[in-house]
Design a protein around this motif. Sequence first.
Motif, PDB file in Angstrom:
ATOM      1  N   HIS A   6      -3.494  -2.212  -3.746  1.00 58.05           N
ATOM      2  CA  HIS A   6      -4.043  -1.126  -4.556  1.00 58.05           C
ATOM      3  C   HIS A   6      -3.513   0.196  -4.020  1.00 58.05           C
ATOM      4  CE1 HIS A   6      -7.333  -0.508  -1.527  1.00 58.05           C
ATOM      5  NE2 HIS A   6      -7.468   0.671  -2.094  1.00 58.05           N
ATOM      6  N   ASN A   7      -3.704   1.236  -4.806  1.00 50.93           N
ATOM      7  CA  ASN A   7      -3.203   2.544  -4.388  1.00 50.93           C
ATOM      8  C   ASN A   7      -4.359   3.482  -4.077  1.00 50.93           C
ATOM      9  OD1 ASN A   7      -3.914   2.955  -7.167  1.00 50.93           O
ATOM     10  ND2 ASN A   7      -2.719   4.833  -7.116  1.00 50.93           N
ATOM     11  N   HIS A   8      -4.066   4.483  -3.279  1.00 52.88           N
ATOM     12  CA  HIS A   8      -5.003   5.566  -2.995  1.00 52.88           C
ATOM     13  C   HIS A   8      -4.425   6.819  -3.643  1.00 52.88           C
ATOM     14  CE1 HIS A   8      -7.324   4.066   0.809  1.00 52.88           C
ATOM     15  NE2 HIS A   8      -7.613   3.379  -0.271  1.00 52.88           N
ATOM     16  N   SER A  10      -5.225   9.717  -3.375  1.00 55.88           N
ATOM     17  CA  SER A  10      -5.159  10.853  -2.445  1.00 55.88           C
ATOM     18  C   SER A  10      -3.807  10.909  -1.729  1.00 55.88           C
ATOM     19  CB  SER A  10      -6.257  10.714  -1.388  1.00 55.88           C
ATOM     20  OG  SER A  10      -5.985   9.606  -0.538  1.00 55.88           O
ATOM     21  N   GLY A  11      -3.092   9.777  -1.728  1.00 57.16           N
ATOM     22  CA  GLY A  11      -1.808   9.718  -1.050  1.00 57.16           C
ATOM     23  C   GLY A  11      -1.896   9.166   0.364  1.00 57.16           C
ATOM     24  N   ASP A  12      -3.089   9.160   0.954  1.00 59.45           N
ATOM     25  CA  ASP A  12      -3.298   8.654   2.309  1.00 59.45           C
ATOM     26  C   ASP A  12      -3.613   7.158   2.236  1.00 59.45           C
ATOM     27  OD1 ASP A  12      -4.019   8.034   4.892  1.00 59.45           O
ATOM     28  OD2 ASP A  12      -5.643   9.493   5.009  1.00 59.45           O
ATOM     29  N   PRO A  13      -2.745   6.304   2.779  1.00 56.55           N
ATOM     30  CA  PRO A  13      -2.953   4.863   2.676  1.00 56.55           C
ATOM     31  C   PRO A  13      -3.917   4.271   3.712  1.00 56.55           C
ATOM     32  CG  PRO A  13      -0.901   5.268   3.803  1.00 56.55           C
ATOM     33  CD  PRO A  13      -1.450   6.623   3.385  1.00 56.55           C
ATOM     34  N   THR A  14      -4.576   5.117   4.488  1.00 58.20           N
ATOM     35  CA  THR A  14      -5.508   4.620   5.499  1.00 58.20           C
ATOM     36  C   THR A  14      -6.683   3.901   4.832  1.00 58.20           C
ATOM     37  OG1 THR A  14      -4.945   6.490   6.909  1.00 58.20           O
ATOM     38  CG2 THR A  14      -6.977   5.293   7.442  1.00 58.20           C
ATOM     39  N   PRO A  15      -6.982   2.658   5.251  1.00 60.93           N
ATOM     40  CA  PRO A  15      -8.108   1.929   4.656  1.00 60.93           C
ATOM     41  C   PRO A  15      -9.437   2.638   4.907  1.00 60.93           C
ATOM     42  CG  PRO A  15      -6.730   0.437   5.949  1.00 60.93           C
ATOM     43  CD  PRO A  15      -6.267   1.837   6.245  1.00 60.93           C
ATOM     44  N   SER A  16     -10.238   2.739   3.883  1.00 62.51           N
ATOM     45  CA  SER A  16     -11.579   3.309   4.021  1.00 62.51           C
ATOM     46  C   SER A  16     -12.535   2.210   4.467  1.00 62.51           C
ATOM     47  CB  SER A  16     -12.054   3.886   2.691  1.00 62.51           C
ATOM     48  OG  SER A  16     -12.271   2.834   1.760  1.00 62.51           O
ATOM     49  N   ARG A  17     -13.724   2.587   4.894  1.00 61.54           N
ATOM     50  CA  ARG A  17     -14.748   1.608   5.262  1.00 61.54           C
ATOM     51  C   ARG A  17     -15.033   0.700   4.074  1.00 61.54           C
ATOM     52  NH1 ARG A  17     -15.794  -1.128   9.070  1.00 61.54           N
ATOM     53  NH2 ARG A  17     -15.343   0.680  10.318  1.00 61.54           N
ATOM     54  N   VAL A  41      -2.664  -4.707   0.941  1.00 58.61           N
ATOM     55  CA  VAL A  41      -1.787  -3.560   1.174  1.00 58.61           C
ATOM     56  C   VAL A  41      -2.274  -2.384   0.335  1.00 58.61           C
ATOM     57  CG1 VAL A  41       0.573  -2.687   0.987  1.00 58.61           C
ATOM     58  CG2 VAL A  41       0.179  -5.060   1.670  1.00 58.61           C
ATOM     59  N   ILE A  42      -2.407  -1.245   0.986  1.00 59.81           N
ATOM     60  CA  ILE A  42      -2.774  -0.008   0.299  1.00 59.81           C
ATOM     61  C   ILE A  42      -1.533   0.871   0.259  1.00 59.81           C
ATOM     62  CG2 ILE A  42      -4.228   2.051   0.293  1.00 59.81           C
ATOM     63  CD1 ILE A  42      -6.271   0.424   1.921  1.00 59.81           C
ATOM     64  N   SER A  50      -0.980  -2.115   5.840  1.00 58.58           N
ATOM     65  CA  SER A  50      -1.175  -3.547   5.716  1.00 58.58           C
ATOM     66  C   SER A  50      -2.360  -3.957   6.577  1.00 58.58           C
ATOM     67  CB  SER A  50       0.077  -4.292   6.191  1.00 58.58           C
ATOM     68  OG  SER A  50      -0.215  -5.632   6.504  1.00 58.58           O
ATOM     69  N   PHE A  51      -3.365  -4.568   5.965  1.00 55.72           N
ATOM     70  CA  PHE A  51      -4.527  -5.019   6.718  1.00 55.72           C
ATOM     71  C   PHE A  51      -4.100  -6.031   7.783  1.00 55.72           C
ATOM     72  CE2 PHE A  51      -6.735  -2.680   3.747  1.00 55.72           C
ATOM     73  CZ  PHE A  51      -8.116  -2.787   3.858  1.00 55.72           C
ATOM     74  N   ARG A  52      -3.148  -6.894   7.454  1.00 57.78           N
ATOM     75  CA  ARG A  52      -2.664  -7.893   8.424  1.00 57.78           C
ATOM     76  C   ARG A  52      -2.043  -7.173   9.621  1.00 57.78           C
ATOM     77  NH1 ARG A  52      -3.790 -12.920   9.126  1.00 57.78           N
ATOM     78  NH2 ARG A  52      -3.836 -13.150   6.880  1.00 57.78           N
ATOM     79  N   SER A  53      -1.199  -6.195   9.382  1.00 62.31           N
ATOM     80  CA  SER A  53      -0.536  -5.467  10.475  1.00 62.31           C
ATOM     81  C   SER A  53      -1.519  -4.665  11.308  1.00 62.31           C
ATOM     82  CB  SER A  53       0.532  -4.525   9.913  1.00 62.31           C
ATOM     83  OG  SER A  53       1.569  -5.260   9.338  1.00 62.31           O
ATOM     84  N   LEU A  54      -2.580  -4.181  10.674  1.00 57.58           N
ATOM     85  CA  LEU A  54      -3.590  -3.386  11.382  1.00 57.58           C
ATOM     86  C   LEU A  54      -4.606  -4.254  12.106  1.00 57.58           C
ATOM     87  CD1 LEU A  54      -4.229  -0.663   8.654  1.00 57.58           C
ATOM     88  CD2 LEU A  54      -3.026  -0.352  10.824  1.00 57.58           C
ATOM     89  N   GLY A  55      -4.504  -5.573  11.947  1.00 54.37           N
ATOM     90  CA  GLY A  55      -5.463  -6.470  12.592  1.00 54.37           C
ATOM     91  C   GLY A  55      -6.802  -6.538  11.890  1.00 54.37           C
ATOM     92  N   LEU A  56      -6.845  -6.099  10.649  1.00 52.90           N
ATOM     93  CA  LEU A  56      -8.097  -6.096   9.893  1.00 52.90           C
ATOM     94  C   LEU A  56      -8.304  -7.366   9.087  1.00 52.90           C
ATOM     95  CD1 LEU A  56      -7.946  -2.410   8.622  1.00 52.90           C
ATOM     96  CD2 LEU A  56      -9.396  -3.333  10.447  1.00 52.90           C
ATOM     97  N   LEU A  57      -7.327  -8.261   9.126  1.00 54.27           N
ATOM     98  CA  LEU A  57      -7.418  -9.494   8.362  1.00 54.27           C
ATOM     99  C   LEU A  57      -6.883 -10.639   9.192  1.00 54.27           C
ATOM    100  CD1 LEU A  57      -8.246 -10.141   5.395  1.00 54.27           C
ATOM    101  CD2 LEU A  57      -5.829 -10.224   4.906  1.00 54.27           C
TER     102      LEU A  57
END
Length: 57
Positions: A6-8, A10-17, A41-42, A50-57
Motif C-alpha cells: 500500500h502507499n502512504h 504523505s510520502g513517508d513510507p515508515t509503518p504506522s502503529r 511493503v509500504i 518492507s516489514f520483512r526487512s524491518l523485522g516486523l514480520l
Amino acid sequence: MERLFHNHPSGDPTPSRADIEMTKAVARALETVGVTLHDHVIVGRKGHSSFRSLGLL
C-alpha cells in the motif's frame, strides 16, 4: 506466500502503529487458512519500507 502493498500519500513510507497492528491481524487470519504472509511493503515518495526487512514480520 502472499504480499501486501500500500502507499502512504504523505510520502513517508515508515509503518504506522495501525499498519503494524493490521499486518499482524492479517497474518494471523491468513495462517488459519494455511497462507503465509511473506511481506508487507509500504511505498511513498521517499522510498519504501518492507516489514520483512524491518523485522516486523
